[in-house]
Scaffold this active site. Sequence first.
Site, short mmCIF file in Angstrom:
data_model
loop_
_atom_site.label_atom_id
_atom_site.label_comp_id
_atom_site.label_asym_id
_atom_site.label_seq_id
_atom_site.Cartn_x
_atom_site.Cartn_y
_atom_site.Cartn_z
N SER A 57 0.81 -1.21 0.00
CA SER A 57 0.00 0.00 0.00
C SER A 57 0.85 1.27 0.00
O SER A 57 1.74 1.43 0.85
CB SER A 57 -0.88 -0.03 1.26
OG SER A 57 -1.24 1.27 1.64
N GLY A 58 0.53 2.18 -0.91
CA GLY A 58 1.24 3.46 -0.94
C GLY A 58 1.01 4.25 0.33
O GLY A 58 1.94 4.83 0.90
N LEU A 59 -0.25 4.26 0.80
CA LEU A 59 -0.56 4.97 2.04
C LEU A 59 0.26 4.39 3.20
O LEU A 59 0.87 5.13 3.98
CB LEU A 59 -2.06 4.85 2.35
CG LEU A 59 -2.48 5.28 3.76
CD1 LEU A 59 -2.22 6.77 3.97
CD2 LEU A 59 -3.95 4.96 4.02
N ASP A 69 0.96 10.43 2.14
CA ASP A 69 0.63 9.68 0.92
C ASP A 69 0.28 10.66 -0.18
O ASP A 69 -0.86 10.75 -0.64
CB ASP A 69 -0.55 8.73 1.22
CG ASP A 69 -0.91 7.86 0.03
OD1 ASP A 69 -0.03 7.65 -0.84
OD2 ASP A 69 -2.06 7.41 -0.05
N ASP A 97 1.23 -0.84 -5.20
CA ASP A 97 0.52 0.41 -5.46
C ASP A 97 1.50 1.38 -6.14
O ASP A 97 2.44 1.85 -5.50
CB ASP A 97 0.04 0.96 -4.11
CG ASP A 97 -0.76 2.24 -4.22
OD1 ASP A 97 -0.89 2.76 -5.34
OD2 ASP A 97 -1.25 2.69 -3.18
N ASP A 99 0.70 4.30 -7.52
CA ASP A 99 0.12 5.64 -7.61
C ASP A 99 -0.15 6.01 -9.07
O ASP A 99 -0.74 5.23 -9.79
CB ASP A 99 1.02 6.67 -6.91
CG ASP A 99 0.88 6.59 -5.39
OD1 ASP A 99 -0.01 5.85 -4.91
OD2 ASP A 99 1.66 7.24 -4.69
N GLU A 126 -3.13 4.45 -10.88
CA GLU A 126 -4.42 5.14 -10.77
C GLU A 126 -4.44 6.35 -11.69
O GLU A 126 -3.38 6.94 -11.99
CB GLU A 126 -4.68 5.54 -9.31
CG GLU A 126 -3.72 6.58 -8.76
CD GLU A 126 -3.80 6.69 -7.23
OE1 GLU A 126 -3.70 5.66 -6.55
OE2 GLU A 126 -3.95 7.83 -6.73
N LYS A 132 -0.28 12.88 -6.57
CA LYS A 132 -1.62 12.51 -6.11
C LYS A 132 -1.78 12.76 -4.61
O LYS A 132 -0.78 12.93 -3.89
CB LYS A 132 -1.92 11.04 -6.44
CG LYS A 132 -0.98 9.98 -5.91
CD LYS A 132 -0.80 9.79 -4.43
CE LYS A 132 -1.92 9.22 -3.63
NZ LYS A 132 -2.13 7.79 -3.82
N ASN A 134 -3.95 11.09 -1.20
CA ASN A 134 -4.71 9.92 -0.78
C ASN A 134 -6.19 10.14 -1.03
O ASN A 134 -6.73 11.23 -0.75
CB ASN A 134 -4.44 9.60 0.70
CG ASN A 134 -5.19 8.34 1.12
OD1 ASN A 134 -6.32 8.40 1.59
ND2 ASN A 134 -4.58 7.21 0.92
N SER A 135 -6.84 9.11 -1.52
CA SER A 135 -8.23 9.23 -1.97
C SER A 135 -9.21 9.59 -0.86
O SER A 135 -10.33 10.02 -1.13
CB SER A 135 -8.68 7.91 -2.59
OG SER A 135 -7.77 7.49 -3.56
N ARG A 170 -6.56 1.55 -12.18
CA ARG A 170 -7.51 1.97 -11.13
C ARG A 170 -8.14 3.28 -11.54
O ARG A 170 -7.44 4.24 -11.89
CB ARG A 170 -6.71 2.12 -9.85
CG ARG A 170 -7.32 3.00 -8.78
CD ARG A 170 -6.48 2.90 -7.53
NE ARG A 170 -6.75 3.90 -6.53
CZ ARG A 170 -6.17 3.94 -5.33
NH1 ARG A 170 -5.27 3.01 -5.01
NH2 ARG A 170 -6.46 4.87 -4.48
N HIS A 201 -12.46 2.42 -7.27
CA HIS A 201 -12.37 2.94 -5.91
C HIS A 201 -13.59 3.80 -5.58
O HIS A 201 -14.07 4.55 -6.42
CB HIS A 201 -11.09 3.76 -5.74
CG HIS A 201 -10.54 3.71 -4.35
ND1 HIS A 201 -10.99 2.83 -3.40
CD2 HIS A 201 -9.57 4.44 -3.74
CE1 HIS A 201 -10.32 3.02 -2.27
NE2 HIS A 201 -9.45 3.99 -2.45
C1 SPV Z 1 -3.36 2.58 -0.63
O1 SPV Z 1 -3.46 1.64 0.17
O2 SPV Z 1 -2.38 3.34 -0.67
C2 SPV Z 1 -4.44 2.84 -1.57
C3 SPV Z 1 -5.77 2.40 -1.21
O3 SPV Z 1 -4.22 3.46 -2.58
S1 SPV Z 1 -6.52 3.67 -0.34
O4 SPV Z 1 -5.60 4.28 0.59
O5 SPV Z 1 -7.62 2.95 0.30
O6 SPV Z 1 -6.97 4.64 -1.32
MG MG Z 2 -2.40 4.33 -2.62
#
Ligand code: SPV
Ligand code: MG
Length: 313
Positions: A57-59, A69, A97, A99, A126, A132, A134-135, A170, A201
């Site tokens: 996971s990027g986050l 992130d 991930d 990004d 994505e 970017k 974080n979503s 994504r 997502h």
């Molecule tokens: C991540 O885990 O970095 C993601 C998923 O991209 S989320 O954080 O849920 O968007």
């Molecule tokens: Mg991510």
Amino acid sequence: MNATEQASSSDLGSTRSAGGRLRHLLHTPGACQLMGVHDGLSARIAVAEGFEALWASGLCMSTARGVRDSDEASWTELLTLVGTMTDAVPGVPVLVDGDTGYGNFNTARRFAGRAERVGAAGVCFEDKVFPKMNSFFGDGHELAPVAEFCGKIRASKDAQRDPDFVVVARTEALISNLPMEEALDRAAAYAEAGADALFIHSRMSTPQQIATFMERWEGSTPVLIAPTTYHTPSVDDFAALGIAGCIWANHSMRAAFAAMRDVCQRIRTDRGIFGVEEQVAPLKEIFGLFDYEGLEKDESCYTQDPDLAAVQG
Ligand code: SPV
Ligand code: MG
């Protein structure tokens, strides 16, 4: 046999590449589960608990590095970290991930190529713009033009060495509050560009958007989700919608965050460690997971002269 060995010798097929294993899971009936991890330790724990595939996971990797992130960690730094995961759990497919791919088609394909070489099973890009965010934070997640993003997917597919390496596209259309049509059109374009799987997502508190997407999605490309905010359904509920894989994206990192915060608070308040013993993992468990005993055995094997050992019986 430990969980890592089980994963590599089970019906995932020990002769398959990392990409082949992930591809196999994505095409197996039902939904597979990818556990979100952020370092070698979290990867080992997830696999020991039975997860067959991981999401780097990027986050979570950013958080573990102490940064946000929002592309603050460099991609080479993150892929070095991914290499520590693939080393820690050989045979278990890791989806990275990626990004936005860190720029254009060229940086995306270089990212994908390096991910493949550090042993990852696949990458996920994505359709936002660099850098970017974080979503789940803020609004105004700007999307890249469809053609530009398709170029990143095509370039990554053209550059891969292992034909089974997985490239996931994504779309963040629903995160950007765009209509469902936009998400469906983008998904179709990305599948057409060669994506091996799609990741839709959503940050709604219910799975309604995902259910609607799946009702209207006519393609055959497997669909992945990360149900962070719509957290009540099980993996089986999502499988019933036709989802191929659930990414439990950040729960290991958030569990670690809460546990570290609590133990720090307690020690600071108590001015001693007497109150936390029940809360922390015994060192014995950590030594067990990392097979310290195996090292001890190897040590006696490799530090003794075999000829001398034979003479001594
Ligand atoms: C991540 O885990 O970095 C993601 C998923 O991209 S989320 O954080 O849920 O968007
Ligand atoms: Mg991510």
